[in-house]
Design a protein around this motif. Sequence first.
Motif, PDB file in Angstrom:
ATOM      1  N   ALA A  11      71.614  -2.361 -21.848  1.00 59.34           N
ATOM      2  CA  ALA A  11      71.166  -1.841 -20.560  1.00 59.34           C
ATOM      3  C   ALA A  11      71.365  -0.345 -20.424  1.00 59.34           C
ATOM      4  O   ALA A  11      70.924   0.250 -19.442  1.00 59.34           O
ATOM      5  N   ARG A  12      72.023   0.292 -21.397  1.00 57.92           N
ATOM      6  CA  ARG A  12      72.322   1.716 -21.302  1.00 57.92           C
ATOM      7  C   ARG A  12      71.315   2.492 -22.145  1.00 57.92           C
ATOM      8  O   ARG A  12      71.391   2.504 -23.378  1.00 57.92           O
ATOM      9  N   VAL A  13      70.374   3.114 -21.519  1.00 54.98           N
ATOM     10  CA  VAL A  13      69.357   3.893 -22.210  1.00 54.98           C
ATOM     11  C   VAL A  13      69.943   5.262 -22.537  1.00 54.98           C
ATOM     12  O   VAL A  13      70.529   5.911 -21.670  1.00 54.98           O
ATOM     13  N   PRO A  14      69.829   5.724 -23.792  1.00 62.23           N
ATOM     14  CA  PRO A  14      70.375   7.039 -24.136  1.00 62.23           C
ATOM     15  C   PRO A  14      69.806   8.146 -23.262  1.00 62.23           C
ATOM     16  O   PRO A  14      68.624   8.127 -22.890  1.00 62.23           O
ATOM     17  N   ASN A  15      70.646   9.114 -22.949  1.00 60.96           N
ATOM     18  CA  ASN A  15      70.202  10.228 -22.108  1.00 60.96           C
ATOM     19  C   ASN A  15      68.982  10.932 -22.688  1.00 60.96           C
ATOM     20  O   ASN A  15      68.057  11.313 -21.964  1.00 60.96           O
ATOM     21  N   ALA A  16      68.962  11.109 -24.005  1.00 60.59           N
ATOM     22  CA  ALA A  16      67.844  11.816 -24.633  1.00 60.59           C
ATOM     23  C   ALA A  16      66.534  11.055 -24.446  1.00 60.59           C
ATOM     24  O   ALA A  16      65.467  11.669 -24.301  1.00 60.59           O
ATOM     25  N   THR A  17      66.613   9.730 -24.437  1.00 60.33           N
ATOM     26  CA  THR A  17      65.410   8.922 -24.240  1.00 60.33           C
ATOM     27  C   THR A  17      64.891   9.083 -22.817  1.00 60.33           C
ATOM     28  O   THR A  17      63.679   9.205 -22.594  1.00 60.33           O
ATOM     29  N   LEU A  18      65.800   9.092 -21.851  1.00 59.81           N
ATOM     30  CA  LEU A  18      65.392   9.307 -20.467  1.00 59.81           C
ATOM     31  C   LEU A  18      64.828  10.711 -20.277  1.00 59.81           C
ATOM     32  O   LEU A  18      63.823  10.904 -19.578  1.00 59.81           O
ATOM     33  N   ALA A  69      68.711   0.726 -17.657  1.00 61.78           N
ATOM     34  CA  ALA A  69      67.347   0.243 -17.911  1.00 61.78           C
ATOM     35  C   ALA A  69      66.700  -0.253 -16.623  1.00 61.78           C
ATOM     36  O   ALA A  69      65.570   0.131 -16.288  1.00 61.78           O
ATOM     37  N   THR A  70      67.419  -1.090 -15.881  1.00 65.03           N
ATOM     38  CA  THR A  70      66.834  -1.616 -14.650  1.00 65.03           C
ATOM     39  C   THR A  70      66.810  -0.562 -13.555  1.00 65.03           C
ATOM     40  O   THR A  70      65.950  -0.598 -12.677  1.00 65.03           O
ATOM     41  N   ALA A  71      67.722   0.411 -13.605  1.00 58.22           N
ATOM     42  CA  ALA A  71      67.641   1.528 -12.666  1.00 58.22           C
ATOM     43  C   ALA A  71      66.322   2.267 -12.843  1.00 58.22           C
ATOM     44  O   ALA A  71      65.695   2.702 -11.867  1.00 58.22           O
ATOM     45  N   SER A 101      64.001  -1.443 -24.526  1.00 56.52           N
ATOM     46  CA  SER A 101      64.170  -0.384 -25.528  1.00 56.52           C
ATOM     47  C   SER A 101      63.690  -0.908 -26.874  1.00 56.52           C
ATOM     48  O   SER A 101      64.090  -1.991 -27.300  1.00 56.52           O
ATOM     49  N   LYS A 102      62.850  -0.135 -27.546  1.00 57.89           N
ATOM     50  CA  LYS A 102      62.261  -0.533 -28.815  1.00 57.89           C
ATOM     51  C   LYS A 102      63.113  -0.010 -29.980  1.00 57.89           C
ATOM     52  O   LYS A 102      63.906   0.931 -29.820  1.00 57.89           O
ATOM     53  N   PRO A 103      62.947  -0.606 -31.171  1.00 55.43           N
ATOM     54  CA  PRO A 103      63.730  -0.154 -32.333  1.00 55.43           C
ATOM     55  C   PRO A 103      63.538   1.318 -32.670  1.00 55.43           C
ATOM     56  O   PRO A 103      64.440   1.956 -33.206  1.00 55.43           O
TER      57      PRO A 103
END
Length: 451
Positions: free
Chosen positions: A183-190, A292-294, A373-375
């Motif tokens: 559930a934790r999306v990396p900051n760089a991805t955001l 992710a849900t945020a 989140s994809k591979p």
Amino acid sequence: MTQRRVGVIHPYWSFWESAVGPGFPDDRAALGARAVSTIERFVDVAWSETVQPGDDIAALSSRLDPEVDAIVVAGTMASAPGAVIQLLDAFPAAALVLWAAHEGAGVHPDLSHSGITERGGTVGIPMIGAHLTRTGRPFDVVAGEIADGGSIGPAVVAAAAAGAVRRSRLGVVGTPIPGYEWARVPNATLEAVGVTVVERTAEELASRIGPPATRGALAGFEIEGDVTDPDVDRALAYSAALDSLVADDRLDAGTLNCHVPALRLGIGSAPCLALGLCTSRGTPWTCTGDVATALAMLMVASLGAPTLYHEIEALDEVSGEAILANSGEHDDRFGTVDGARLIVNPWFDRDRATASAEFTIAPGPASLVGIVSKPDGSLGAVVATGRFTARTSHSSGTANAAFVFDSGPITEAWRRWSLAGVGHHSCATDRDVSREIEAMCRHLGMGFERV
């Protein structure tokens, strides 16, 4: 929700005046004004400019308001695209919609050269789109009669929402529960989709807990008899602390893991009601550190829709309903079956109890939205459309709903939902947002899947 603001560009090219006649500039100007009137039915138009080859684009762009969520290029003719492209380059964060607009739905059976010129949006718009594709800038494209909002309306709403997401600030308080790393999306991805991450520790939020907020936000709730004044005050103390964090950090959404001593033992309560009150004002929050849900909640909220943070708690194979509930979060903008109550949250220790909202969302159209989140590190949105029924789950003790998937038998629909990669949390809303979320994903460079 803040009203979305867009800019409108109307391309023109004097090269074609000889094909139509001296009245062509005035004719195109009138069409440009009609395009603006149609767009204004859906969003605010911050500025509108006719642009043609030879214009001083640097001077023009310097005087235009840069704080727009999206730009619509309303193309009604073939025009050399250089000036338009230069102006678009001055607004790199704005989402783009290219609109081939024409007057009248039908084409004259004896289409002349002048008629082709007058109806040339389908020639001019692809020239701009081809450049954007070559340079990798996302855009949406629609065609339609200039007074008909059926195509441009949803497109511009989605683009403006995506532009708002691209300029948003997401608060992350604490770290996720161990095992919830999905559930934790990396900051760089955001940051790649334009979202700025603002990180705060649990202790920083705890230091803000003080006097309770006023009870005005609870006006729509019937307070159950076993909810004491101290219970309400503790919940509202969290609410005041969260509101101050949102204001100081200028947050558009957030996630909070309260399952840590700094936030749970110090006050002896949980912030579920506070998350819901903030969500109800259009700044959505999730729990457990669920970034992710945020993001899903932020995307839906940017469309002006209410958001329920939830889990699919159970599948009823007899009725075909999925039962949705959570641990106490809510959004009071939903219609309800039989009103809303403030109760003692049954999911937490009743000693120094936690007050939370309980209601059932009213029946009607609905969507579930999740982020995966994809591979390769990219993000995608998954949307399931369906409907809420009138079934209540009051004993869940939280905001709840019963959802029927449009896409078939419940176990098969849920299987497709899970295979798409959505975790056990997602966002529910009371309308079909699939078309808008798909368009938003295009603007944000995200994948999309419909279940």
